[in-house]
Motif scaffolding. Structure first.
Motif, PDB file in Angstrom:
ATOM      1  N   ASP A 102       8.890  16.928  -0.663  1.00  0.00           N
ATOM      2  CA  ASP A 102       9.113  18.242  -0.066  1.00  0.00           C
ATOM      3  C   ASP A 102       9.777  19.127  -1.117  1.00  0.00           C
ATOM      4  O   ASP A 102      10.521  18.632  -1.970  1.00  0.00           O
ATOM      5  CB  ASP A 102      10.007  18.137   1.177  1.00  0.00           C
ATOM      6  N   LYS A 103       9.529  20.439  -1.031  1.00  0.00           N
ATOM      7  CA  LYS A 103      10.128  21.347  -2.019  1.00  0.00           C
ATOM      8  C   LYS A 103      11.606  21.594  -1.740  1.00  0.00           C
ATOM      9  O   LYS A 103      12.314  22.140  -2.588  1.00  0.00           O
ATOM     10  CB  LYS A 103       9.363  22.667  -2.080  1.00  0.00           C
ATOM     11  N   ASN A 104      12.080  21.220  -0.532  1.00  0.00           N
ATOM     12  CA  ASN A 104      13.500  21.281  -0.199  1.00  0.00           C
ATOM     13  C   ASN A 104      14.029  19.862  -0.013  1.00  0.00           C
ATOM     14  O   ASN A 104      13.266  18.949   0.319  1.00  0.00           O
ATOM     15  CB  ASN A 104      13.730  22.072   1.090  1.00  0.00           C
ATOM     16  N   ASN A 105      15.345  19.677  -0.178  1.00  0.00           N
ATOM     17  CA  ASN A 105      15.907  18.333   0.037  1.00  0.00           C
ATOM     18  C   ASN A 105      16.541  18.215   1.419  1.00  0.00           C
ATOM     19  O   ASN A 105      17.390  17.371   1.647  1.00  0.00           O
ATOM     20  CB  ASN A 105      16.912  17.973  -1.061  1.00  0.00           C
ATOM     21  N   PHE A 106      16.071  19.064   2.346  1.00  0.00           N
ATOM     22  CA  PHE A 106      16.589  19.011   3.713  1.00  0.00           C
ATOM     23  C   PHE A 106      15.472  19.321   4.705  1.00  0.00           C
ATOM     24  O   PHE A 106      14.488  19.985   4.380  1.00  0.00           O
ATOM     25  CB  PHE A 106      17.735  20.025   3.900  1.00  0.00           C
ATOM     26  N   HIS A 107      15.638  18.811   5.919  1.00  0.00           N
ATOM     27  CA  HIS A 107      14.739  19.121   7.035  1.00  0.00           C
ATOM     28  C   HIS A 107      15.269  20.356   7.750  1.00  0.00           C
ATOM     29  O   HIS A 107      16.469  20.472   8.000  1.00  0.00           O
ATOM     30  CB  HIS A 107      14.690  17.928   7.991  1.00  0.00           C
ATOM     31  N   GLN A 108      14.374  21.280   8.095  1.00  0.00           N
ATOM     32  CA  GLN A 108      14.771  22.521   8.755  1.00  0.00           C
ATOM     33  C   GLN A 108      14.316  22.506  10.219  1.00  0.00           C
ATOM     34  O   GLN A 108      13.157  22.202  10.492  1.00  0.00           O
ATOM     35  CB  GLN A 108      14.127  23.734   8.062  1.00  0.00           C
ATOM     36  N   PHE A 109      15.217  22.879  11.119  1.00  0.00           N
ATOM     37  CA  PHE A 109      14.867  22.927  12.542  1.00  0.00           C
ATOM     38  C   PHE A 109      14.438  24.352  12.884  1.00  0.00           C
ATOM     39  O   PHE A 109      15.247  25.209  13.228  1.00  0.00           O
ATOM     40  CB  PHE A 109      16.063  22.495  13.397  1.00  0.00           C
ATOM     41  N   GLN A 110      13.126  24.586  12.779  1.00  0.00           N
ATOM     42  CA  GLN A 110      12.590  25.946  12.860  1.00  0.00           C
ATOM     43  C   GLN A 110      12.879  26.679  14.172  1.00  0.00           C
ATOM     44  O   GLN A 110      13.080  27.902  14.158  1.00  0.00           O
ATOM     45  CB  GLN A 110      11.082  25.927  12.611  1.00  0.00           C
ATOM     46  N   PRO A 111      12.888  26.023  15.337  1.00  0.00           N
ATOM     47  CA  PRO A 111      13.102  26.776  16.582  1.00  0.00           C
ATOM     48  C   PRO A 111      14.424  27.549  16.633  1.00  0.00           C
ATOM     49  O   PRO A 111      14.554  28.459  17.457  1.00  0.00           O
ATOM     50  CB  PRO A 111      13.070  25.687  17.656  1.00  0.00           C
ATOM     51  N   LEU A 112      15.384  27.216  15.768  1.00  0.00           N
ATOM     52  CA  LEU A 112      16.676  27.905  15.816  1.00  0.00           C
ATOM     53  C   LEU A 112      16.919  28.803  14.599  1.00  0.00           C
ATOM     54  O   LEU A 112      18.032  29.267  14.385  1.00  0.00           O
ATOM     55  CB  LEU A 112      17.823  26.890  15.956  1.00  0.00           C
ATOM     56  N   PRO A 116       0.845  -1.207   0.000  1.00  0.00           N
ATOM     57  CA  PRO A 116       0.000   0.000   0.000  1.00  0.00           C
ATOM     58  C   PRO A 116       0.877   1.252   0.000  1.00  0.00           C
ATOM     59  O   PRO A 116       1.894   1.307   0.701  1.00  0.00           O
ATOM     60  CB  PRO A 116      -0.797  -0.128   1.303  1.00  0.00           C
ATOM     61  N   LYS A 117       0.474   2.259  -0.772  1.00  0.00           N
ATOM     62  CA  LYS A 117       1.322   3.437  -0.973  1.00  0.00           C
ATOM     63  C   LYS A 117       0.856   4.593  -0.079  1.00  0.00           C
ATOM     64  O   LYS A 117      -0.281   5.048  -0.190  1.00  0.00           O
ATOM     65  CB  LYS A 117       1.292   3.854  -2.437  1.00  0.00           C
ATOM     66  N   VAL A 118       1.757   5.059   0.778  1.00  0.00           N
ATOM     67  CA  VAL A 118       1.506   6.226   1.627  1.00  0.00           C
ATOM     68  C   VAL A 118       2.331   7.380   1.068  1.00  0.00           C
ATOM     69  O   VAL A 118       3.564   7.304   1.037  1.00  0.00           O
ATOM     70  CB  VAL A 118       1.897   5.962   3.098  1.00  0.00           C
ATOM     71  N   VAL A 119       1.665   8.437   0.639  1.00  0.00           N
ATOM     72  CA  VAL A 119       2.354   9.626   0.135  1.00  0.00           C
ATOM     73  C   VAL A 119       2.295  10.697   1.217  1.00  0.00           C
ATOM     74  O   VAL A 119       1.203  11.073   1.677  1.00  0.00           O
ATOM     75  CB  VAL A 119       1.722  10.137  -1.166  1.00  0.00           C
ATOM     76  N   ILE A 120       3.453  11.189   1.623  1.00  0.00           N
ATOM     77  CA  ILE A 120       3.545  12.208   2.671  1.00  0.00           C
ATOM     78  C   ILE A 120       4.037  13.501   2.027  1.00  0.00           C
ATOM     79  O   ILE A 120       5.088  13.518   1.379  1.00  0.00           O
ATOM     80  CB  ILE A 120       4.524  11.780   3.788  1.00  0.00           C
ATOM     81  N   VAL A 121       3.290  14.581   2.214  1.00  0.00           N
ATOM     82  CA  VAL A 121       3.655  15.883   1.656  1.00  0.00           C
ATOM     83  C   VAL A 121       4.190  16.761   2.789  1.00  0.00           C
ATOM     84  O   VAL A 121       3.452  17.141   3.694  1.00  0.00           O
ATOM     85  CB  VAL A 121       2.456  16.568   0.984  1.00  0.00           C
ATOM     86  N   GLY A 122       5.481  17.066   2.726  1.00  0.00           N
ATOM     87  CA  GLY A 122       6.100  17.917   3.739  1.00  0.00           C
ATOM     88  C   GLY A 122       7.008  17.131   4.664  1.00  0.00           C
ATOM     89  O   GLY A 122       6.581  16.144   5.267  1.00  0.00           O
ATOM     90  N   ALA A 123       8.278  17.575   4.770  1.00  0.00           N
ATOM     91  CA  ALA A 123       9.261  16.887   5.617  1.00  0.00           C
ATOM     92  C   ALA A 123       9.621  17.744   6.823  1.00  0.00           C
ATOM     93  O   ALA A 123      10.775  17.822   7.217  1.00  0.00           O
ATOM     94  CB  ALA A 123      10.510  16.543   4.811  1.00  0.00           C
ATOM     95  N   GLY A 124       8.601  18.389   7.393  1.00  0.00           N
ATOM     96  CA  GLY A 124       8.793  19.098   8.650  1.00  0.00           C
ATOM     97  C   GLY A 124       8.756  18.118   9.806  1.00  0.00           C
ATOM     98  O   GLY A 124       8.991  16.921   9.642  1.00  0.00           O
ATOM     99  N   PHE A 125       8.428  18.614  10.988  1.00  0.00           N
ATOM    100  CA  PHE A 125       8.429  17.748  12.166  1.00  0.00           C
ATOM    101  C   PHE A 125       7.467  16.575  12.014  1.00  0.00           C
ATOM    102  O   PHE A 125       7.807  15.435  12.334  1.00  0.00           O
ATOM    103  CB  PHE A 125       8.060  18.561  13.411  1.00  0.00           C
TER     104      PHE A 125
END
Length: 445
Positions: free
Chosen positions: A46-56, A17-26
């Motif tokens: 995700d539109k970026n190829n990296f995860h961003q740690f927003q609190p910093l 079964p295919k799970v598509v996840i949109v967004g690589a935030g928390f």
């Protein structure tokens, strides 16, 4: 050929079964990691190829940390993971009847779609402010603020008249939540301790750091004790705090403020609110009044069995939370963890588990050695709170290398009080043919 007319190429063909996840935030990243090695084929977009740690982000904006220290490559997380695939793509719309998601690199059919696209800056309809102010919702925006502030001082030092310098030197921050408070504290410490060494020819008595909050207190979601301490700490640092005050307009040089004299500045940092990101293909009844998507207690989108929404993008109304849960990282992470269990339960026939939020507390730092912490069982401030804040954020960062770099940066900044990242790195001119892949576009709604 339109990307809507062909499927995303080169995806693995798995009989799962295919799970598509949109967004690589928390939320999205937590869910994808929880489904590693599980009974699903997971496609993470995700539109970026990296995860961003927003609190910093604010530490990048104030030259305390380098951008790479709070960013982590998504592909590295899922190396050697057979059932999880990442694609850098911008999602355009969804067809709920066909169970099909359209992106700028092609379409993909799903068995389950999970939207975890987070939120963007909310300007509350103020078009001038949207055009001239600087938001801070991405690493790119944080780096832009760093460049803008340093560029302003490099320009100011070559201006003879004091009055003309003030527009370049003053910094106004709008929004008294954790981001605004932390940004104001960091800017005040740069003004008090760092910039005078870099620019001895300038008088920093002429530099204002102003924090404006429309509500009656700072850190509205925290305890009254923390609110009063945060205000006291900022005032000790020399921040001018305006409470119960609205910003009316901004033309790029002067901030118009309700009931007060205008403030001259070329740097208006906007941290006053957020609005959920959205894509086309949903019905009006699937949205709340503030455009968050309505979900049930399993994070299932109202009117859909196959679509789930997590974090800032969703509103789950409960008796204890009639306006939904707070739009903070812990809610997103806990919802993702619960959904990973429920997705597995759907294919094993087990009952779904309703989401129950566990409040782990809130915290905010207000400069070096100053912070406020609200935990469910205790509230405290000062040095101990600051050390707690450092530990919690250091442990939350992805990757041993990133943790080490941040620890070394923080240690050096604490001992020397002279961060070494005050670099003005101007972006190279990008040819029109290359802009889509190399420049982050600003969306105007």
């Amino acid at each position: 050929m339109s990307s809507a007319s062909f499927p995303i190429p080169n995806l693995p063909k798995l009989d799962l079964p295919k799970v598509v996840i949109v967004g690589a935030g928390f939320a999205g990243l937590k869910l994808a990691r929880s489904l590693k090695g599980g009974p699903f084929q997971v496609i993470l977009l995700d539109k970026n190829n990296f995860h961003q740690f927003q609190p910093l982000f604010y530490q990048v904006a104030t030259a305390g940390l380098e951008p790479s220290a709070i960013s982590f490559p998504i592909r590295k997380i899922f190396q050697s993971t057979r059932n999880v695939t990442f694609r850098m793509a911008e999602v355009l719309s969804v067809d709920q009847k066909q169970n099909r998601l359209f992106t700028d690199i092609g379409y993909i059919d799903y068995d389950f779609l999970v939207l975890s696209m987070g939120a963007d800056t909310n300007y509350f309809g103020a078009k001038n402010i949207e055009y001239f102010a600087s938001p801070m919702k991405t690493v790119s925006e944080a780096l832009y603020i760093r460049n803008k502030i340093i560029s302003n001082y490099e320009r100011a030092i070559s201006i003879e008249k004091v009055e003309e310098r003030k527009t370049l030197m003053n910094v106004v921050i709008v929004g008294g939540g954790p981001t605004g408070v932390e940004l104001a504290g960091a800017m005040a410490e740069l003004r008090n301790n760092v910039f005078p060494k870099d620019y001895p020819e300038l008088s920093f008595k002429n530099m204002k750091v102003v924090l404006i909050e429309a509500g009656p207190s700072l850190l509205g979601a925290m305890s009254q004790e923390s609110q009063s301490h945060a205000l006291q700490y900022l005032q000790q640092l020399g921040v001018e705090v305006y409470l119960s005050t609205r910003v009316l307009d901004y033309d790029g040089e002067e901030v118009q403020i309700e009931g007060k004299e205008p403030i001259k500045t070329e740097t208006l940092l906007w941290a006053a609110g957020i609005k959920p990101n959205a894509i086309e293909g949903f019905h009006p009844e699937q949205y709340s009044g503030n455009r968050r998507m309505l979900v049930n207690s399993y994070n299932q989108l109202i009117g859909s069995e196959r679509i789930f929404v997590l974090g800032d993008q969703c509103l789950m109304a409960e008796e204890s939370q009639p306006k939904g849960h707070p739009q903070v990282a812990q809610v997103a992470i806990q919802q993702a963890k619960n959904l990973s269990i429920n997705l597995k339960n759907t294919i094993t026939g087990k009952p779904l588990i309703p989401f129950r939020y566990k409040d782990l507390g809130s915290m905010a730092t207000v400069g070096r050695k100053l912070a406020v912490v609200d935990l469910p069982f205790v509230k405290f401030q000062g040095v101990l709170a600051w050390l707690t804040w450092l530990f919690v954020h250091l442990m939350a960062i992805l990757g041993v290398k990133n943790k080490l770099f941040i620890f070394l940066d923080w240690s050096w900044n604490y001992l020397s009080f002279d961060p070494s990242l005050r670099l003005l790195i101007k972006p190279k001119y990008v040819r029109a043919s290359e802009r889509k892949g190399l420049i982050e576009e600003k969306s105007i709604n």
